[in-house]
Design a protein around this motif. Structure first.
Motif, mmCIF file in Angstrom:
data_model
loop_
_atom_site.group_PDB
_atom_site.id
_atom_site.type_symbol
_atom_site.label_atom_id
_atom_site.label_comp_id
_atom_site.label_asym_id
_atom_site.label_seq_id
_atom_site.Cartn_x
_atom_site.Cartn_y
_atom_site.Cartn_z
ATOM 1 N N GLN A 17 0.932 -1.280 -0.045
ATOM 2 C CA GLN A 17 -0.024 -0.135 0.015
ATOM 3 C C GLN A 17 0.979 1.284 -0.007
ATOM 4 N N GLY A 18 0.642 1.899 -0.823
ATOM 5 C CA GLY A 18 1.490 3.436 -1.166
ATOM 6 C C GLY A 18 2.813 3.014 -1.333
ATOM 7 N N GLN A 19 3.751 3.403 -0.400
ATOM 8 C CA GLN A 19 5.265 3.112 -0.642
ATOM 9 C C GLN A 19 5.762 2.046 0.161
ATOM 10 N N TYR A 20 4.817 1.332 0.776
ATOM 11 C CA TYR A 20 5.183 0.288 1.628
ATOM 12 C C TYR A 20 4.757 -1.139 1.106
ATOM 13 N N MET A 21 5.700 -1.952 1.335
ATOM 14 C CA MET A 21 5.395 -3.508 1.273
ATOM 15 C C MET A 21 5.363 -4.271 2.426
ATOM 16 N N VAL A 22 4.416 -5.205 2.620
ATOM 17 C CA VAL A 22 4.432 -6.102 3.791
ATOM 18 C C VAL A 22 4.645 -7.365 3.478
ATOM 19 N N ASP A 23 5.336 -8.041 4.528
ATOM 20 C CA ASP A 23 5.896 -9.356 4.407
ATOM 21 C C ASP A 23 4.642 -10.246 4.973
ATOM 22 N N GLU A 24 4.737 -11.439 4.950
ATOM 23 C CA GLU A 24 3.847 -12.356 5.561
ATOM 24 C C GLU A 24 3.794 -12.551 7.263
ATOM 25 N N LYS A 25 4.918 -11.967 7.499
ATOM 26 C CA LYS A 25 4.855 -11.569 9.096
ATOM 27 C C LYS A 25 4.347 -10.287 9.589
ATOM 28 N N GLY A 26 3.729 -9.690 8.640
ATOM 29 C CA GLY A 26 3.260 -8.187 8.917
ATOM 30 C C GLY A 26 4.308 -6.961 9.225
ATOM 31 N N GLU A 27 5.607 -7.440 8.770
ATOM 32 C CA GLU A 27 6.799 -6.337 8.861
ATOM 33 C C GLU A 27 6.584 -5.549 7.574
ATOM 34 N N LYS A 28 6.662 -4.211 7.704
ATOM 35 C CA LYS A 28 6.570 -2.989 6.867
ATOM 36 C C LYS A 28 7.825 -2.726 6.172
ATOM 37 N N TYR A 29 8.134 -2.573 4.947
ATOM 38 C CA TYR A 29 9.187 -2.330 4.221
ATOM 39 C C TYR A 29 8.978 -1.136 3.277
ATOM 40 N N LEU A 30 9.865 -0.213 3.176
ATOM 41 C CA LEU A 30 9.791 0.976 2.233
ATOM 42 C C LEU A 30 10.365 0.494 1.161
ATOM 43 N N ASP A 31 9.481 0.343 0.113
ATOM 44 C CA ASP A 31 9.707 -0.018 -1.327
ATOM 45 C C ASP A 31 10.450 1.029 -2.212
ATOM 46 N N CYS A 32 11.768 0.606 -2.384
ATOM 47 C CA CYS A 32 12.642 1.523 -3.115
ATOM 48 C C CYS A 32 12.862 1.006 -4.542
ATOM 49 N N ILE A 33 12.518 -0.146 -4.964
ATOM 50 C CA ILE A 33 13.052 -0.894 -5.989
ATOM 51 C C ILE A 33 11.946 -1.440 -7.012
ATOM 52 N N ASN A 34 10.746 -1.448 -6.790
ATOM 53 C CA ASN A 34 9.666 -1.885 -7.595
ATOM 54 C C ASN A 34 9.115 -1.080 -8.600
ATOM 55 N N ASN A 35 9.487 0.063 -8.957
ATOM 56 C CA ASN A 35 9.085 0.925 -9.900
ATOM 57 C C ASN A 35 7.586 1.528 -9.623
ATOM 58 N N VAL A 36 7.481 1.695 -8.258
ATOM 59 C CA VAL A 36 6.280 2.335 -7.788
ATOM 60 C C VAL A 36 6.316 3.796 -7.389
ATOM 61 N N ALA A 37 7.742 4.363 -7.495
ATOM 62 C CA ALA A 37 7.995 5.767 -6.857
ATOM 63 C C ALA A 37 6.713 6.612 -7.382
ATOM 64 N N HIS A 38 6.280 6.438 -8.566
ATOM 65 C CA HIS A 38 5.640 7.559 -9.448
ATOM 66 C C HIS A 38 4.028 7.774 -8.488
ATOM 67 N N VAL A 39 3.461 6.789 -8.013
ATOM 68 C CA VAL A 39 2.091 6.952 -7.358
ATOM 69 C C VAL A 39 1.981 5.818 -6.260
ATOM 70 N N GLY A 40 2.855 4.940 -5.972
ATOM 71 C CA GLY A 40 2.846 3.822 -4.962
ATOM 72 C C GLY A 40 2.076 2.552 -5.434
ATOM 73 N N HIS A 41 1.936 1.758 -4.388
ATOM 74 C CA HIS A 41 1.064 0.568 -4.608
ATOM 75 C C HIS A 41 -0.213 0.763 -4.261
ATOM 76 N N SER A 42 -1.360 0.094 -4.763
ATOM 77 C CA SER A 42 -2.754 0.226 -4.740
ATOM 78 C C SER A 42 -3.266 1.837 -4.660
ATOM 79 N N HIS A 43 -2.921 2.603 -5.406
ATOM 80 C CA HIS A 43 -3.183 3.876 -5.466
ATOM 81 C C HIS A 43 -4.690 4.225 -5.994
ATOM 82 N N PRO A 44 -5.644 4.447 -5.240
ATOM 83 C CA PRO A 44 -7.171 4.616 -5.634
ATOM 84 C C PRO A 44 -7.409 5.246 -6.973
#
Length: 116
Positions: A17-44
């Motif tokens: 969601q947005g600039q973050y990815m979440v792993d199976e344990k619920g840990e949040k990571y800032l996504d700096c490599i997946n080409n989402v810097a423009h609008v983020g993940h799951s942008h409405p």
């Protein structure tokens, strides 16, 4: 031939969601490599626009459609006159390949220098 980024304890990402990815344990990571810097993940807005388009037509750019021309016109209207041609491609690899082919055609040289 394809390696996982992490040799030890690889990440298993289950949602984003947005600039973050979440792993199976619920840990949040800032996504700096997946080409989402423009609008983020799951942008409405992007989800709404993609859904609207897929309801109408879901194909690639090898077929003619007015939206491709209209988008190219809107895009080039924001750029300097020298940048008045658009090439629509489906990936970074395809964009790099096209850029190399265009440069080779223009300059007549085959040599390339790359940085790792």
């Amino acid at each position: 031939s394809c390696k996982v980024f992490f040799d030890k304890d690889p990440l298993k990402i289950v949602r984003a969601q947005g600039q973050y990815m979440v792993d199976e344990k619920g840990e949040k990571y800032l996504d700096c490599i997946n080409n989402v810097a423009h609008v983020g993940h799951s942008h409405p807005y992007v989800i709404k626009a993609a859904t609207k388009q897929m309801e109408l037509l879901n194909t690639n750019s090898r077929f003619l459609h007015d939206n491709l021309v209209q988008y190219a016109q809107r895009l080039t209207a924001t750029l300097p006159k020298k940048l008045s041609v658009c090439y629509f491609v489906n990936s970074g690899s395809e964009a790099n390949d096209l850029a190399l082919r265009l440069a080779r055609q223009y300059h007549g040289h085959q040599d390339v220098i790359t940085l790792e």
